[in-house]
Design an enzyme around this catalytic site. Sequence first.
Site, short mmCIF file in Angstrom:
data_model
loop_
_atom_site.label_atom_id
_atom_site.label_comp_id
_atom_site.label_asym_id
_atom_site.label_seq_id
_atom_site.Cartn_x
_atom_site.Cartn_y
_atom_site.Cartn_z
N ASP A 8 -6.73 -5.97 5.19
CA ASP A 8 -5.87 -5.07 4.43
C ASP A 8 -4.52 -5.09 5.13
O ASP A 8 -4.36 -4.51 6.19
CB ASP A 8 -6.48 -3.66 4.42
CG ASP A 8 -5.54 -2.61 3.84
OD1 ASP A 8 -4.51 -3.00 3.26
OD2 ASP A 8 -5.85 -1.41 3.96
N LYS A 70 6.30 -5.21 4.13
CA LYS A 70 5.63 -5.41 2.84
C LYS A 70 6.53 -4.98 1.67
O LYS A 70 6.35 -5.45 0.55
CB LYS A 70 4.34 -4.60 2.84
CG LYS A 70 3.39 -4.89 1.71
CD LYS A 70 2.10 -4.17 1.98
CE LYS A 70 1.17 -4.22 0.81
NZ LYS A 70 -0.06 -3.44 1.10
N GLU A 171 -5.91 -4.13 -3.92
CA GLU A 171 -6.39 -3.10 -3.01
C GLU A 171 -7.34 -2.10 -3.67
O GLU A 171 -8.43 -1.84 -3.13
CB GLU A 171 -5.20 -2.40 -2.35
CG GLU A 171 -4.57 -3.30 -1.29
CD GLU A 171 -3.11 -2.96 -0.96
OE1 GLU A 171 -2.63 -1.91 -1.40
OE2 GLU A 171 -2.47 -3.77 -0.28
N ASP A 193 -4.82 5.10 -5.28
CA ASP A 193 -4.48 4.53 -3.97
C ASP A 193 -3.01 4.80 -3.65
O ASP A 193 -2.12 4.12 -4.14
CB ASP A 193 -4.78 3.03 -4.00
CG ASP A 193 -4.42 2.32 -2.69
OD1 ASP A 193 -3.91 2.98 -1.76
OD2 ASP A 193 -4.66 1.10 -2.60
#
Lengths: 653, 119
Positions: A8, A70, A171, A193
């Site tokens: 992850d 990211k 994810e 999420d």
Amino acid sequence: MSKVIGIDLGTTNSCVAVMDGKEPRVIENAEGARTTPSMIAFGKDGERLVGQPAKRQAVTNPDKTLYAIKRLIGRRFDDPQAKDLIEKAPFNIVEGDNGDAWVEVDGETYAPSQIAAILLQKMKETAEAYLGEKVTKAVITVPAYFNDSQRQATKDAGKIAGLDVERIINEPTAAALAYGLDKNSAGTIAVYDLGGGTFDVSILEIGDGVFEVKSTNGDTFLGGEDFDSRIIDYLADEFKKEQGIDLRKDKLALQRLKEAAEKAKIELSSTSQTEVNLPFVTADSSGPKHLQISLSRAKLESLVDDLIKRTINPCKKAMKDAGLKPSEIDDIVLVGGMTRMPKVIEAVKEYFGKEPHKGVNPDEVVADGAAIQGGVLQGDVKDVLLLDITPLSLGIETLGGVFTRLIDRNTTIPSKKSQVFSTAEDNQNAVTIRVFQGEREMASDNKILGQFDLVGIPPSARGIPQIEVTFDIDANGIVNVSAKDKATNKEQQIRIQASGGLSDDDINQMVKDAESNADVDKKLRETVEAKNQAESMIHATEKSLSEFGDEVPAEDKEATKKAIEDLKSVLDGSKDEIEDKTQVLSEASMKLGEIAYRKAQEEAAGQTDEEAADAAAKASESDNEDDDDIVDAEIIDLEVEDDDDENNEEKTA
Amino acid sequence: MLKQTSGKHMPSLNTKKERSVSYYEILNIEPLASDEDVKKAYRKMAMRFHPDQNPQNRRMSELHFKLINEAYSHLKTKKQRSNYNHLMHIDAHNDNTFQQNTSWISTLAALFWPTNNKS
């Protein structure tokens, strides 16, 4: 066969897991933590720090400490969302040769994929240390709402880190796998999420071992970082009101503010009031300034209320796409550290009308799911199948700049669709196929993935030629687009693959760089270790020399002194030089060591002289072997002391 | 510049001229199947033919799974099935027309997955 690990790769924290029998297992990193901060720092001597060590020194080294990479990956430099980070980040973000957002440290530019690769390498090493074998394959997760370039850039990062990326998975889907495998459940679930940088919501149907994603939606620029920003702005505004100084202009103060904001946010999930205390945060002509502001949970909630509300709209869209009403959801799985915030839980509960599931660890469940998918791909996990979807529509530009969809969003992959088009003008002999991804009606508002020409169309009136355009997405979400003139059977195609912004040559070069950097880093670390060892040896010998120097023969004393000087002169030299001279000193000071040892024995145990001499003699027999151990132990102590010193400095700086 | 052609495009597998197998046959169900039956059949087929479940045979299974997906996307709901029946001239109450063809899926399976005896 080497294990497929699950990674992850998060905006603020990363996590790695492997299958251990039938269960996924999160692996602790070298620092003993189950998650690793997604931070990379370049130190003064050019050494690279990854994870916690990078985070720890961020305050004193803000412009060389990279975080939230990211948020840049697979984005253009002029992307409005990249702009947001450019304004806020203390490190330099520049336009890469290919127009993408890159970062710059010490005059060197790096693609976000390269920085992410350093993190991936760390996760890889973590897994290797646990498994005791080389790891070459990984499943890496990305936000469900990542577009093709962002996915590709993540894949490139894996390649640079020396990993075959077996699959990029979403994810929330990964989280659902971990949730579902655990409960062996059936039904319809929603995964909410809210991570460090991105928000995703996915609706899945689970049954007969099949995890079918029905729909997904999200916001790739909404997460904990934005919550922190709000707190930072609030604190800075308050401070400015009081002191007239804008802390946001001071990189060092801003970094401390950022840390304090994150800490306060986390605390306010369990307490209703907290105090933000930053002594000596800045100074002006009147002297040092201290920041001391109390923050209540209610205040925090008012600061971020609109951010939380922004998550509900994607939920509504996802539910609409899945053709479901909130009451038809059997369970809601919360993922990401931000879902610990009571106000977030409340918002979820209010929209779905039921209490969310609390059984999964929001920080680890995504890595667990990635490991499970790794197990599926390896054939270790049987009777589990993930059916993922493409999150955004794919299509081409047609007459008038209109975006014509061939593959609608939320289509299960792999998938293939064709449609016949024609020419817009008489005697048109070529067409340009421009491939876009997105949900807007005009092609130019969407993300262009690539383009190619189909030439040699025989002249004829407009609307007569039949051009068949085919979109083909494989299980990895890689898109192939082809166009065929049905009259001539002439065909052209493009593999939408190099859209991560890096060419194969770029990537190969970066792989080499990463490998050689790993070597350089290793050498650097070894040299630093040798130097530390030498310094502690010098320190210990000088101490003994001043205490017992008169008790050894003069020539031994001189030899020891000379050996110390020799060693000191090569301290900035190579590892081999340092080690050689350390060895010389260790031999020269042997007599001294014996005496020091005997004295210590006498004092400690109060033994008789003879016994002590015996003990010393015995000890000196095995002196050579023991020497290393003793010195090693001292090194470890010294390092700990060094660290403590640093920490103290940080606290009081 | 490309121009969209008029009219909805036909399902790519089943233009009348090229008709070989129906979506029902691909999912191995009958036109009278319920939504729940279709879903169950799809899951069963996906579990058997998805490329992730057939690593030694990725390319063929990927082709096959794409067909399964296409079939499912056109047969998911009752309304979709009735549209499809109309388009393909299938009489849902008289399924003699493709009884003879139901062995198609097993033939294909035997061709591509001779050793796979999962089901």
